[in-house]
Structures are given as C-alpha cells and as structure tokens.
Design an enzyme around this catalytic site. Sequence first.
Site, PDB file in Angstrom:
ATOM      1  N   ILE A 459      73.620  62.049 -57.212  1.00 45.68           N
ATOM      2  CA  ILE A 459      74.702  61.855 -56.597  1.00 45.68           C
ATOM      3  C   ILE A 459      75.982  61.525 -57.502  1.00 45.68           C
ATOM      4  CG2 ILE A 459      73.758  60.794 -54.408  1.00 45.68           C
ATOM      5  CD1 ILE A 459      74.555  58.059 -55.217  1.00 45.68           C
ATOM      6  N   GLY A 460      75.751  61.334 -58.750  1.00 48.30           N
ATOM      7  CA  GLY A 460      76.617  61.094 -59.811  1.00 48.30           C
ATOM      8  C   GLY A 460      76.196  60.865 -61.225  1.00 48.30           C
ATOM      9  N   MET A 461      77.379  60.697 -62.394  1.00 47.94           N
ATOM     10  CA  MET A 461      77.045  60.452 -63.662  1.00 47.94           C
ATOM     11  C   MET A 461      78.005  59.395 -63.950  1.00 47.94           C
ATOM     12  SD  MET A 461      77.148  63.083 -66.627  1.00 47.94           S
ATOM     13  CE  MET A 461      75.892  64.142 -65.980  1.00 47.94           C
ATOM     14  N   GLY A 462      77.562  58.173 -64.496  1.00 46.96           N
ATOM     15  CA  GLY A 462      78.364  57.323 -65.270  1.00 46.96           C
ATOM     16  C   GLY A 462      78.504  57.555 -66.601  1.00 46.96           C
ATOM     17  N   VAL A 467      73.105  58.792 -61.795  1.00 48.39           N
ATOM     18  CA  VAL A 467      72.920  57.772 -60.514  1.00 48.39           C
ATOM     19  C   VAL A 467      72.205  58.789 -59.472  1.00 48.39           C
ATOM     20  CG1 VAL A 467      74.167  56.484 -58.929  1.00 48.39           C
ATOM     21  CG2 VAL A 467      75.146  56.818 -61.079  1.00 48.39           C
ATOM     22  N   LYS A 480      70.835  53.609 -60.990  1.00 45.72           N
ATOM     23  CA  LYS A 480      71.627  54.050 -62.132  1.00 45.72           C
ATOM     24  C   LYS A 480      70.677  54.077 -63.284  1.00 45.72           C
ATOM     25  CE  LYS A 480      75.498  53.356 -64.799  1.00 45.72           C
ATOM     26  NZ  LYS A 480      77.231  52.792 -65.146  1.00 45.72           N
ATOM     27  N   ASP A 575      87.702  50.302 -67.934  1.00 43.57           N
ATOM     28  CA  ASP A 575      87.532  51.756 -67.353  1.00 43.57           C
ATOM     29  C   ASP A 575      87.755  51.796 -65.833  1.00 43.57           C
ATOM     30  OD1 ASP A 575      86.889  54.446 -67.671  1.00 43.57           O
ATOM     31  OD2 ASP A 575      84.531  54.153 -67.460  1.00 43.57           O
TER      32      ASP A 575
END
Length: 807
Positions: A459-462, A467, A480, A575
């Site tokens: 669902i995402g990239m940190g 993630v 994560k 951040d």
Amino acid sequence: MEVPEVGEELVSIPPSVSTVAIAVNGKGNCKSALKWALEKFGPEGRYFFKLLHVRPKITMVPTEMGNYLPISNVRDDVASAYRKEIEWRTNTMLLPYKKMCSQKKVEAEAVVIEAEDVPEAISLEIAKFSISTLVIGGSSRSLLARKFRGHDVSSRISGCIPSFCTVYIISKGRLSSVRTSTSDTDERTLDERSDSNVSTKSSSSSTSSPQTEWTDTGSVSNHSFYHSSSLPDQRYQALLTINQAIVNKRPSPFDTYHSRSLSLNTEEDAIGSISNCSGIKDGVSIACSSRSYQTDNKSWISDLVSMSDIMTDLSLSGQVDVDFELEKLRIELRHAQGMYEMAQNETNDASRHLNELSRRRLEEAIKLKEIRLREEQARKLARQEKEKIEGMKREAELVRECAEREASQRKEAEVKATRDAEEIQKLEKALTCSNQQYKKFTWEEIVSATSSFSEALKIGMGGYGMVYKCTLHHTTVAVKVLHSNEEQSNKQFEQELEILSTIRHPHLLLLLGACLDHGCLVYEYMENGSLDDRLFRKNNTPPIPWFVRYRIAWEIATALVFLHNAEPKPIVHRDLKPANILLDRNFVSKIGDVGISTLLPTASSSMSTMAKDTAPAGTFCYIDPEYQRTGKVSPKSDVYAFGMVILQLLTTKPPLALTETVETALEEGRLVDILDSKAGKWPIEETQELAALGLRCAELRRRDRPELKDEVLPMLERLKEIAARAQELVPVVPSVPPNHFICPILQDVMEDPCVAADGYTYERRAIDQLLSTNDKSPMTNAPLPHKNLIPNFNLLSAIMEWKSKHQ
C-alpha cells in the site's frame, strides 16, 4: 298557649326543680336551646342536665345498591356492625353538646332513646323520671306559620308532655313560647317574675285557645299584676261608672249609648293588644297605634255629642233629671279631654321614638356601608396578597427548577470529570509505565500474513522500507518492512522502535508490534491512507471538506507540540509532509514515519535548541532552508514543513513555489481563485487568516517563524471550533470501531485489553472468567502454556483515543 315573640326576661326559672331535660337532634336550633338553658339554669349550680336524643329503631339495613333489607334478613355480624356505626354517629353527634356542658362546668348526662314516635318517647322519659323542666329547640317561623304550629315537632312535643312539666321552646337563641305546669307554685313563680320584668296586656279574645294547659304571658288572668292601667282602661272604668248610674235611673233610652260606648272600648282594647304584641322593634307600628287612639277619641267625642242630643230629648220628655245628666256628661267630657291630651303625649313620644329609631337606622346604615367598604378593601388587599404569594410561588418554582437543573448539570459534570480523570489516569499509567511492551511477531507470521510480501498487498513505500496491508491475529494492520542488508535501515529500525515504544499521542501512529529479527514494524491500519492521496484524490476518492482540513491542521499542530516538548529530550520529526500524515476511517490524522526523527539534547546546560546533523534527511520542498544550509536541526524545522502542509490543505497544489503563489494571491485579494473549490464554500476571513499563518510558518529564516505552542496552536483551536460548528450541520454517519478494538470473546470494544499466552488480545474480565474454568485458547483451542496476562497498553491508548472522539 304559646307566647308570641316574648323576650327571655319574661320567663322565670323554677328554683325547686333539680333536673332540666334538653331535647337534641344534632341541628343548630338544639345548640341554641342548650346554650339558652346553660345561661339560665347552669350558673345557679343546682340543676342536673339530661340530654334526650330519640332515634328510630334499627329495623332496616342499607345495602350497596341503595335499597334496604330487614335486619332479620342479614347476618348477625353485619347487623352488629351497622348498630355500632349508628351508635358511633350518635356519640359523634352528642359530643359537641357534652363539650358545651363541660365548658360551663355543668353535670350532664346523655340519654339515647330508640322509638318511632319522638313526642311520645320524650313524654315517657319525662314521666318516668318526673322531670319538671324541658327545653326544646323550635324552628324560626313567620307569623302566618305560627297559626299552623300544630304541625311543628316542638308543638307536638309540648302537647304530649305531662302537665307537671314546664316546657320552654327556644328559637334563634331566644325564648319563643312557654307552657307552664299545672303546679300553683310554678304559676305563681312565673307570674311574679313576669310582673318584675315586663308589663303587657292581651284582649279577652286570646283565651279561645283549644289547649288549656298553655298560658299566655299577656292573658287577662295576669291583668291584676300590671303596674298601671292604660288609657283605654281608664276610659272604660269612667264610662262604666256613668253608664251604671244612668242605667239605674233611665235604663231604656241610655242602653243604646252604653252599648255603643262598650263596643268602642272593646275595639280600642283590641287595638291596644295588637299594639303591645307588635313590640318596640317597629317604630312605625307604634305611631300607627297612637294615631288610632286619636281617631278613636275623636269618634268617641262625636258619640258624646250624639249622647247630648239624647239628653236633650230626655229633658223634653221630662223622664230624667237634666241637671244631673248634664253634670255627668261634663265630667265625662273633661275626662275625655284629659285622655285625649294623654294620647297626644303618647303620640309625641312615639314620634320621638320613631325619629330616634330612624336616626339609629341611618347610623347603622352608615356603619354597614363603612364595614362593606372596609370588607371590599380587605378583599382587594387579600387578592393582591394572593397574587403576590402566587408570584412568589412561581418564582420559587423557577428557582427550584433552576437549582435542580444546575444540580443535575453539576452532577453530570462531576460524573464526566470523574470518568475523564479515570481515563487520563489510565492513559498516564499507560504512557508512564516503565514496563511497556509491544507484541512480538515471528518472521513466519509476517510472511504468512503478507502472502510472502505480495505486490497486491503493498500500500505504500516509506523512506526506508515497503508498507503492506495484512491481517494478524484477526486484526487488520500495516506492516512496514525495512530494506535488508543496509546498515542505515537497521539503525532506522532501532530508532523508530525506541521512539514509538516510549511515546503515545492520539495523533501519532500507534505501534502494535514488531519482528526484531528481520526489522518489521506492525502499525495500526489507517483506512483512508495518506493525506497526500486524499488531497489529490487518488483512485477518484471524494474530496476532503474544508472543515475537516481545519481540524487536520489543528491535530498535526498538537502532535508536533507534543514531540517538541517530550521528556527527557525534545523530538524533531524532520520529515513532515502530507505523505507521512495518515487518515483513519473518520479522517482523524496521525503522523507516521518517525524513524528519522532526531532527539535533541536537553537545554539545561546550553541555550541552543539545535543539533548538528551532517546527513540531511527529509523531502525536498519540505526541508527547512536553514537546515539545508547549516545542517542544524531545530523544532522550527518542523514549523516550516507544517506551514507547507497548511498551504497544501488550502490549495491542493504541489509544494514547489507554493509560498510565492499564495503570497501573491493574498496581496492581490484573489485567494479564492487558488483555493480548492471541491472542499466546499470556504469561510473567506478565517481562510485568509489560515493562509497568512501558513506563510509565516514557511518563512525562510527561523526567527521569523511563529512559536508553535504560543501562537500557532491557539489560532488553530479557534478555527477548529468554527469548523466543528459547521460540521454539526452536516449529517454524520456513526463510526464503527476498528476490528482490533473488539474482544474476540465479548464481541465488544475492550476496556482493559490484555495479551494471553496464545498471543491474542482479550478483555481482562472475559479471559479471566474463561481461564478460571478452562486452560485452552478460545481462538486456537490449543492448551495454553500458562495463564499469565500482559496488559496491552498500546491498544488501550488507541481505544481511549477512539472513544474520546466518537463517544
């Protein structure tokens, strides 16, 4: 015979009689009769009072239907109860009479007689005990009604009483009539007292009553006891002497005159009796009576003139001695003139008496008018007082209602305050507990939950890893996974784990667990993804309303203030950007990706609040310009990034050159043109304030940026209240708690979550009750190695946060 309207002073009380009977039946006239008897006989202390009450024999018993049954046809207990009720009523009726006697200190006895004929029963009682005095109450009757008194109960009682008993009939507290006994002693005593109190006269026609036992106080038999004779009596005596002398000498021609004179006297006597009977109360009747005397005297004088003619005829006939008769007539004429003068005097006296009565009547009328006026004033005053009292009652009622309402509100506030205090204590306990623990997951569980890190679940990239969305222990979570074989990643993992395991805030992403062997962090899953995706409407999602954006700005500011004031060292995120701000299903924002956060040294020994970092971290366009130039980290670095986030919340535009665009629009007065129109109708004045605040936060120099706690947060709180009032007008769909808040046993939100030996989280009271009778896991049905429970403070904090927002 009854004595019409005779005063109480005309009657004497026999001193030799020791018992006085009073007939009572519970009515007002009986009380008046008893009061009269107590006043007349009581004070002497030589009389014994006997209260006689006659009631009908009990032969019928009433029923509930309103009819009556013979007493022989009902049960004995019913008949006995009815008799007791009748006796109770009789005693209750006699009680006031007994009290009257006791107040006068007179010895009295109540006798109740059962009989159908009241006069006969009282007569038998009188005869049985030889009672010589009886007092009964009579009704107030008119003169016309007295002619028919044979139908009155008091008259019938007096007619049946033995002749040795004297009967007194009392009406309206006064003696109405009396029937004397046949005893000479009693008659003589009564006559003596009558002679000492009043002088009255009655015509001979009043002796025609059919009851010989009754004695009229104005009868002819008492004529000899009067103090003086009236004017008609004197005239009658004089005429009688003359007539007798004339008759002895000349009986034939003078008979006519004698009869006329006698008839005249008789009529005048009758008029005198009527005048005496009418009483002194009516002054008009007295005057009329006096005028009747004058008329009679004038007519009588005319008769004398006629008589003089007769005497002339006699003289012509030679049958009488003219001189003798003329002398007699002269004497009679002089006597008549004297009587005429007396009549005039009486007429004058009556006129004066009438005038006096008229004057008194006028005075009484004036007094009555004054009394009525005062009564009206008193009534008016009473009405005013009543209205005032009613107004005071209404005010008291309002005050009472207000007091009750305030007490209820105070009680609710106290209960709420107590509940909030308990929740705060639990939260403080959860935040300050030194033994805080997080759930440890195995690598196999992570791999199985993510389907070997399937791309479909990503669902995402940190900044330092990928993630994935997966389900662990029946709870939807975000995992994560840090990049492998990177020293920086391991350092990042350790730093994030250290920070997240020590801090808790409603708007910081909640850490649920970790896999220490392979660098995996398990966070709560945020259903609405990142703020960046929602602003730019990724996957065609609906736009965020303006009032929600106001609230998100305030929530991010509170989380930053919490980080910057953390103990023992302040924390700088470094951040902050929309991609690191996550939203749950209710659009509650939480700051994530705190892995690159910097812990500032304490300022106890140095005035500086900055730390040197040789490797700048963060995202371009959100990094503090001074941080890029000097490498020094400060809480004002997060303020710069927060200013950029505010501008993006307003415009939904990329961050590059955004500050210049917004500043130019504000200066030219066209801010509305660059606002996100899909967010709804923005409040212009408040939005301009928020845009100006974002530009101040995004100043190039740190010293030009406002203080987050003292300047930024108060303004955002005010804007959040405006947004909350606007949001109340929008229908709200009830929020559903996350699945990991639900106890697997109770299927309800947990209040005290605890981790059991099988790794699942349960409500403490539910798992305690289950473990008291079973040692197997309720989820896997496998035996538990032990029954120890570990509090899940992370989950408790998340549940309390959710409750504070949705309940």
